[in-house]
Design a protein around this motif. Sequence first.
Motif, short mmCIF file in Angstrom:
data_model
loop_
_atom_site.label_atom_id
_atom_site.label_comp_id
_atom_site.label_asym_id
_atom_site.label_seq_id
_atom_site.Cartn_x
_atom_site.Cartn_y
_atom_site.Cartn_z
N PRO A 13 0.81 -1.24 0.00
CA PRO A 13 0.00 0.00 0.00
C PRO A 13 0.84 1.28 0.00
CG PRO A 13 -0.83 -1.55 1.64
CD PRO A 13 0.48 -2.09 1.15
N PHE A 14 2.12 1.16 0.36
CA PHE A 14 2.99 2.34 0.44
C PHE A 14 3.80 2.58 -0.84
CE2 PHE A 14 2.21 1.10 4.81
CZ PHE A 14 1.81 2.31 5.37
N ILE A 15 3.68 1.69 -1.81
CA ILE A 15 4.39 1.91 -3.08
C ILE A 15 3.86 3.19 -3.71
CG2 ILE A 15 4.72 1.02 -5.43
CD1 ILE A 15 4.79 -1.80 -4.23
N ASP A 16 4.78 4.03 -4.15
CA ASP A 16 4.50 5.32 -4.77
C ASP A 16 4.02 6.39 -3.81
OD1 ASP A 16 5.35 4.84 -7.42
OD2 ASP A 16 3.49 3.75 -7.83
N LYS A 17 4.12 6.16 -2.52
CA LYS A 17 3.79 7.20 -1.55
C LYS A 17 5.03 8.09 -1.38
CE LYS A 17 -0.28 5.57 -0.71
NZ LYS A 17 -1.26 5.84 -1.68
N PRO A 18 4.82 9.39 -1.10
CA PRO A 18 5.93 10.36 -1.15
C PRO A 18 6.79 10.43 0.11
CG PRO A 18 3.89 11.48 -0.67
CD PRO A 18 3.53 10.03 -0.90
N PHE A 19 7.27 9.29 0.58
CA PHE A 19 8.21 9.28 1.69
C PHE A 19 9.10 8.06 1.56
CE2 PHE A 19 4.11 7.66 3.16
CZ PHE A 19 4.44 6.38 3.54
N VAL A 20 10.18 8.08 2.29
CA VAL A 20 11.14 6.97 2.26
C VAL A 20 10.57 5.82 3.08
CG1 VAL A 20 13.48 6.24 2.84
CG2 VAL A 20 13.06 8.59 2.08
N LYS A 21 10.58 4.64 2.49
CA LYS A 21 10.14 3.44 3.20
C LYS A 21 11.36 2.79 3.83
CE LYS A 21 7.91 4.02 -0.15
NZ LYS A 21 7.68 5.28 -0.84
N VAL A 22 11.36 2.63 5.15
CA VAL A 22 12.49 2.12 5.90
C VAL A 22 12.17 0.73 6.42
CG1 VAL A 22 13.97 2.50 7.91
CG2 VAL A 22 13.14 4.47 6.59
N ILE A 23 13.02 -0.22 6.08
CA ILE A 23 12.89 -1.59 6.56
C ILE A 23 14.10 -1.86 7.44
CG2 ILE A 23 12.71 -4.01 5.90
CD1 ILE A 23 11.72 -2.92 3.10
N THR A 24 13.86 -2.11 8.70
CA THR A 24 14.96 -2.28 9.64
C THR A 24 14.77 -3.56 10.45
OG1 THR A 24 16.23 -1.17 11.37
CG2 THR A 24 13.85 -0.88 11.43
N GLY A 25 15.86 -4.04 10.99
CA GLY A 25 15.80 -5.24 11.80
C GLY A 25 17.20 -5.77 12.06
N ILE A 26 17.26 -6.83 12.85
CA ILE A 26 18.54 -7.44 13.18
C ILE A 26 19.14 -8.08 11.92
CG2 ILE A 26 17.91 -7.85 15.59
CD1 ILE A 26 17.41 -10.80 14.81
N ARG A 27 20.43 -8.36 11.99
CA ARG A 27 21.11 -9.01 10.86
C ARG A 27 20.45 -10.34 10.54
NH1 ARG A 27 25.35 -7.52 8.57
NH2 ARG A 27 26.19 -9.58 8.14
N ARG A 28 20.38 -10.63 9.25
CA ARG A 28 19.92 -11.92 8.73
C ARG A 28 18.44 -12.20 9.01
NH1 ARG A 28 22.97 -13.03 5.06
NH2 ARG A 28 22.32 -15.17 5.12
N CYS A 29 17.62 -11.15 9.18
CA CYS A 29 16.20 -11.37 9.46
C CYS A 29 15.33 -11.36 8.21
CB CYS A 29 15.68 -10.36 10.48
SG CYS A 29 15.50 -8.68 9.86
N GLY A 30 15.92 -11.06 7.04
CA GLY A 30 15.15 -11.10 5.80
C GLY A 30 14.89 -9.75 5.15
N LYS A 31 15.56 -8.70 5.60
CA LYS A 31 15.35 -7.37 5.01
C LYS A 31 15.69 -7.34 3.52
CE LYS A 31 18.27 -5.45 7.81
NZ LYS A 31 18.77 -6.56 8.63
N SER A 32 16.78 -7.98 3.15
CA SER A 32 17.21 -7.99 1.74
C SER A 32 16.21 -8.76 0.88
CB SER A 32 18.60 -8.61 1.61
OG SER A 32 19.54 -7.82 2.30
N VAL A 33 15.67 -9.83 1.43
CA VAL A 33 14.66 -10.61 0.70
C VAL A 33 13.43 -9.74 0.44
CG1 VAL A 33 13.06 -12.56 0.86
CG2 VAL A 33 15.44 -12.85 1.55
N VAL A 34 12.99 -9.00 1.44
CA VAL A 34 11.84 -8.13 1.26
C VAL A 34 12.11 -7.08 0.19
CG1 VAL A 34 10.36 -6.42 2.40
CG2 VAL A 34 10.95 -8.55 3.59
N LEU A 35 13.31 -6.54 0.17
CA LEU A 35 13.66 -5.55 -0.84
C LEU A 35 13.61 -6.17 -2.24
CD1 LEU A 35 14.31 -2.58 -0.42
CD2 LEU A 35 16.71 -3.14 -0.61
N ARG A 36 14.11 -7.38 -2.39
CA ARG A 36 14.04 -8.07 -3.69
C ARG A 36 12.59 -8.38 -4.07
NH1 ARG A 36 18.71 -10.56 -1.63
NH2 ARG A 36 17.64 -12.52 -1.24
#
Length: 135
Positions: A13-36
Amino acid sequence: MINRELYMEQITPFIDKPFVKVITGIRRCGKSVVLRLIREELLRRGVSEDYIIYMNFESFEWIDMKEAKALYAHIREATKASGKYYILLDEIQEVTDWEKAVNAFLVDLDVDIYVTGSNSFGRKIRCLSHYDFIL
């Protein structure tokens, strides 16, 4: 790659909304997978691959990209054509003063921005002009 349906339901729902989307978490929790997965969603929606810029700062490919000024110059060069660009920056805390470049992208370019980083970069996020936490 593990399909993170719950996370994607929260993010799309936040795609194309006018702000930076920040995905944060501990190492190896899947942040890179979500970005892909966001990248795949953009392609599914018909966004040309030429308009999606993905950079993983843990990759040796970007070993010399250590400062905001270099990041800004690279993104400016990559966004020469008209139209909306999607910038996906993985492990952005590896770039010194990254928040200055990201704020400048919002001012200077037609972009939708997604960043990931470890929990340790939290105080830098507050320096962004427009942001929201997703995960």
